[in-house]
Design a protein around this motif. Structure first.
Motif, mmCIF file in Angstrom:
data_model
loop_
_atom_site.group_PDB
_atom_site.id
_atom_site.type_symbol
_atom_site.label_atom_id
_atom_site.label_comp_id
_atom_site.label_asym_id
_atom_site.label_seq_id
_atom_site.Cartn_x
_atom_site.Cartn_y
_atom_site.Cartn_z
ATOM 1 N N LEU A 93 0.837 -1.195 -0.024
ATOM 2 C CA LEU A 93 -0.087 -0.060 -0.132
ATOM 3 C C LEU A 93 0.824 1.323 -0.139
ATOM 4 O O LEU A 93 0.319 2.337 -0.464
ATOM 5 N N VAL A 94 2.030 1.196 0.529
ATOM 6 C CA VAL A 94 3.106 2.187 0.452
ATOM 7 C C VAL A 94 4.029 2.238 -0.753
ATOM 8 O O VAL A 94 4.354 3.217 -1.176
ATOM 9 N N ALA A 95 4.335 1.053 -1.047
ATOM 10 C CA ALA A 95 5.228 0.782 -2.142
ATOM 11 C C ALA A 95 4.917 1.244 -3.446
ATOM 12 O O ALA A 95 5.415 1.858 -4.344
ATOM 13 N N LEU A 96 3.511 1.152 -3.558
ATOM 14 C CA LEU A 96 2.808 1.622 -4.835
ATOM 15 C C LEU A 96 2.899 2.867 -5.014
ATOM 16 O O LEU A 96 3.288 3.646 -6.240
ATOM 17 N N ALA A 241 1.792 -5.552 13.500
ATOM 18 C CA ALA A 241 2.426 -4.437 13.694
ATOM 19 C C ALA A 241 4.143 -4.621 14.288
ATOM 20 O O ALA A 241 5.031 -3.838 13.989
ATOM 21 N N PHE A 242 4.099 -5.736 14.852
ATOM 22 C CA PHE A 242 5.443 -6.265 15.666
ATOM 23 C C PHE A 242 6.237 -6.711 14.394
ATOM 24 O O PHE A 242 7.508 -6.278 14.514
ATOM 25 N N VAL A 243 6.039 -7.249 13.354
ATOM 26 C CA VAL A 243 6.743 -7.905 12.380
ATOM 27 C C VAL A 243 7.140 -6.941 10.972
ATOM 28 O O VAL A 243 7.920 -7.238 10.353
ATOM 29 N N PHE A 244 6.309 -5.727 11.070
ATOM 30 C CA PHE A 244 6.356 -4.984 9.997
ATOM 31 C C PHE A 244 7.775 -4.574 9.778
ATOM 32 O O PHE A 244 8.218 -4.128 8.535
ATOM 33 N N THR A 245 8.592 -4.312 10.828
ATOM 34 C CA THR A 245 9.889 -4.040 10.550
ATOM 35 C C THR A 245 10.651 -4.637 9.427
ATOM 36 O O THR A 245 11.604 -4.246 8.903
ATOM 37 N N LEU A 400 8.131 4.692 9.417
ATOM 38 C CA LEU A 400 6.662 4.606 9.077
ATOM 39 C C LEU A 400 6.016 6.106 8.968
ATOM 40 O O LEU A 400 4.972 6.152 8.348
ATOM 41 N N LEU A 401 6.564 7.086 9.843
ATOM 42 C CA LEU A 401 6.367 8.405 9.763
ATOM 43 C C LEU A 401 6.351 8.643 8.354
ATOM 44 O O LEU A 401 5.411 9.366 7.416
ATOM 45 N N MET A 402 7.524 8.404 7.524
ATOM 46 C CA MET A 402 7.793 9.030 6.389
ATOM 47 C C MET A 402 6.613 8.081 5.394
ATOM 48 O O MET A 402 6.216 8.827 4.315
ATOM 49 N N TYR A 403 6.448 6.988 5.577
ATOM 50 C CA TYR A 403 5.691 6.310 4.657
ATOM 51 C C TYR A 403 4.143 6.750 4.415
ATOM 52 O O TYR A 403 3.407 7.072 3.527
ATOM 53 N N GLY A 404 3.877 7.020 5.715
ATOM 54 C CA GLY A 404 2.334 7.751 5.956
ATOM 55 C C GLY A 404 2.450 9.234 4.983
ATOM 56 O O GLY A 404 1.511 9.460 4.165
ATOM 57 N N VAL A 439 -3.101 5.558 6.399
ATOM 58 C CA VAL A 439 -3.864 4.973 7.454
ATOM 59 C C VAL A 439 -3.055 3.892 8.153
ATOM 60 O O VAL A 439 -2.816 3.907 9.444
ATOM 61 N N ALA A 440 -2.859 2.980 7.417
ATOM 62 C CA ALA A 440 -1.851 1.848 8.010
ATOM 63 C C ALA A 440 -0.824 2.132 8.604
ATOM 64 O O ALA A 440 -0.419 1.819 9.679
ATOM 65 N N SER A 441 -0.129 3.128 8.087
ATOM 66 C CA SER A 441 1.093 3.509 8.559
ATOM 67 C C SER A 441 1.072 4.144 9.863
ATOM 68 O O SER A 441 1.794 4.094 10.541
ATOM 69 N N PHE A 442 0.470 5.045 9.965
ATOM 70 C CA PHE A 442 -0.042 5.899 11.060
ATOM 71 C C PHE A 442 -0.576 5.019 12.286
ATOM 72 O O PHE A 442 -0.483 5.222 13.514
ATOM 73 N N ALA A 443 -1.379 3.880 11.937
ATOM 74 C CA ALA A 443 -1.862 2.994 12.813
ATOM 75 C C ALA A 443 -0.756 2.128 13.364
ATOM 76 O O ALA A 443 -0.718 2.045 14.686
ATOM 77 N N LEU A 444 -0.138 1.806 12.633
ATOM 78 C CA LEU A 444 1.328 0.808 13.212
ATOM 79 C C LEU A 444 1.983 1.842 14.238
ATOM 80 O O LEU A 444 2.827 1.238 15.038
#
Length: 480
Positions: A93-96, A241-245, A400-404, A439-444
């Motif tokens: 969702l962020v890569a696209l 959320a834990f493994v998103f790293t 994640l901040l940058m992604y959002g 939304v997903a980035s900021f939620a994580l």
């Protein structure tokens, strides 16, 4: 070749895809083989599609394969495989959106460059400085992991010289070597990355094929009977959320966009392809590991779970091979992160957010040697003295901040539709997809540990103060 100069109080104007990388008031032209700036060759485009994928995969492949399987299985059981799959969906969702922005602005700096041109200097400076520091933190974490893996390999073969001394020493030596390799030519870094990632994926493929056949009963061993989701549905989401790293590396491809050949084609393919490839390896690894031992026993093994799975297959030889693969993974991650960190700082210097000295190009090798030194130097300090585990999670927070904000930037640019915004690739599903990505980035972010959140916010505030007092007169938002 003369060195570019920038001032600390200038104004950068012009269409971001063509005129904003460089001292304000001058022009730059992006072509397939290089960035031409004021009739001078700036960063040569030496990284092809394979190299771009290697940077993305090489940065991401470490934690998901070598650290998280046991920890994630303890949280969600075999359904941790679903957590990794959901993490990959969020990453896509962020890569696209990142791919679209990168083809419109294929310059060094990645998320910093996109956000500063789409949302303004203040947002860009906070993201750029945070990205530089976040990648420094992550690089230190990877190098410490390298030292630990190297010490573990020696211990497995009966050579115990004390990990407390050996691991940091090896980490520092490798950090110096990687930084020096990047200084003497980006093509050296790309070639090294290709070789390392090729070996790593080869080892992991053999391991997973063997483990998959074992899971299916080809070698006569019974799999451990266990419910697929023994703890229910909600732990699957929190484990995501834990493994998103494990998926934080694809944006490093955009950070080195100024080095990528044929950026309109190769940037989207490298970012999206690296996420998909890593997701497949992550999901299969969890399924193989939980079938071998069960989630409870894997959780007891913790970070070394995969080593113990390999040991159960072929004894000490299997353990050593997986440790070697972990060694390669940490080197590839550190290699890509040091390169990306330097490019973030290089872009900041070209825009006069930091002193212009950081953007100086080496006359012999045509690489930003000062920026590389300012990326590699702090890493070595942190390897010896820093709490790298905490800093690694802070790096995830800042990413994640940058992604959002990148997803928000895409929406802003699409709505404003400036004449200069002409990407070679446009994402499907606009505006739903970038909104979901934001939304997903900021939620994580909200699900991370309070200490990491506090340090991340402190870094952001420090970056904002720097921009306010050093670069308050710099205007980067794209105008014709």
């Amino acid at each position: 070749m003369s060195e570019p100069e920038t001032g600390g109080d200038s104004t950068a104007e012009g269409p971001p895809g063509s005129t904003a990388e460089g001292p304000p008031g001058s022009t730059a032209e992006t072509v397939d083989e290089a960035t031409i700036y004021d009739d001078e060759l700036e960063l040569e485009r030496t990284i092809d599609l394979r190299g771009g994928i290697a940077i993305g995969v090489g940065t991401m492949i470490g934690a998901g394969i070598f650290v998280f399987p046991g920890l994630a299985a303890g949280r969600a059981g075999p359904a941790a495989a679903v957590s990794f799959a959901l993490g990959a969906v969020v990453a896509l969702l962020v890569a696209l959106p990142t791919s679209e922005l990168a083809t419109a602005m294929p310059q060094s700096g990645g998320g910093y460059y996109f956000i500063s041109r789409g949302m303004g200097t203040a947002y860009g400076a906070v993201v750029g400085l945070s990205l530089w520091l976040g990648l420094v933190f992550a690089s230190a974490f990877y190098l410490v992991g390298f030292g630990q893996y190297a010490a573990a390999i020696l211990a497995e073969v009966g050579i115990d010289v004390g990990a407390g001394i050996l691991a940091p020493a090896l980490a520092v030596l490798v950090g110096v070597a990687l930084t020096a390799s990047s200084i003497v030519g980006t093509e050296n870094t790309a070639k090294l990355q290709n070789v390392i990632v090729g070996l790593l994926l080869g080892i992991l493929s053999v391991f997973l094929v063997y483990g998959g056949l074992d899971t299916l009963g080809f070698f006569g061993r019974q799999t451990v009977p266990e419910a697929f989701a023994p703890f229910g549905v909600f732990p699957i989401l929190t484990t995501t959320a834990f493994v998103f790293t494990a998926y934080l590396g694809f944006a490093q491809v955009a950070t080195v966009a100024g080095d990528i050949k044929r950026p309109g084609r190769n940037l989207p393919l490298a970012m999206i392809g690296s996420v998909v490839l890593v997701a497949v390896f992550n999901v299969v690894t969890v399924l193989v590991a939980t079938s071998a031992f069960g989630s409870g026993r894997l959780a007891a093994f913790g970070e070394t779970a995969l080593v113990e799975v390999a040991r159960s297959y072929v004894g000490i030889g299997g353990a050593v091979i997986i440790l070697i693969a972990g060694l390669l993974a940490t080197v590839s991650s550190a290699n890509a992160s040091i390169l990306s960190s330097s490019r973030a700082l290089y872009a900041l210097s070209r825009d006069a957010i930091v002193p212009s000295k950081a953007g100086t190009l080496n006359r012999k090798y045509n690489t930003p040697h000062v920026a590389l030194s300012l990326a590699g130097g702090p890493v070595l300090f942190l390897v010896v003295f820093g709490p790298v585990e905490v800093l690694a999670e802070v790096a995830s927070f800042l990413h994640l901040l940058m992604y959002g904000l990148m997803c928000v930037t895409l929406v802003v640019l699409r709505r404003q539709s400036p004449e200069w915004y002409d990407p070679d690739y446009r994402i499907p599903g606009y505006p739903v997809l970038p909104i979901l990505g934001a939304v997903a980035s900021f939620a994580l972010l909200a699900l991370m540990q309070p200490l990491s959140q506090a340090i991340g916010v402190a870094v952001m505030l420090a970056a904002a103060v720097w921009q306010r007092f050093y670069a308050a007169d710099v205007e980067l938002r794209g105008v014709l």
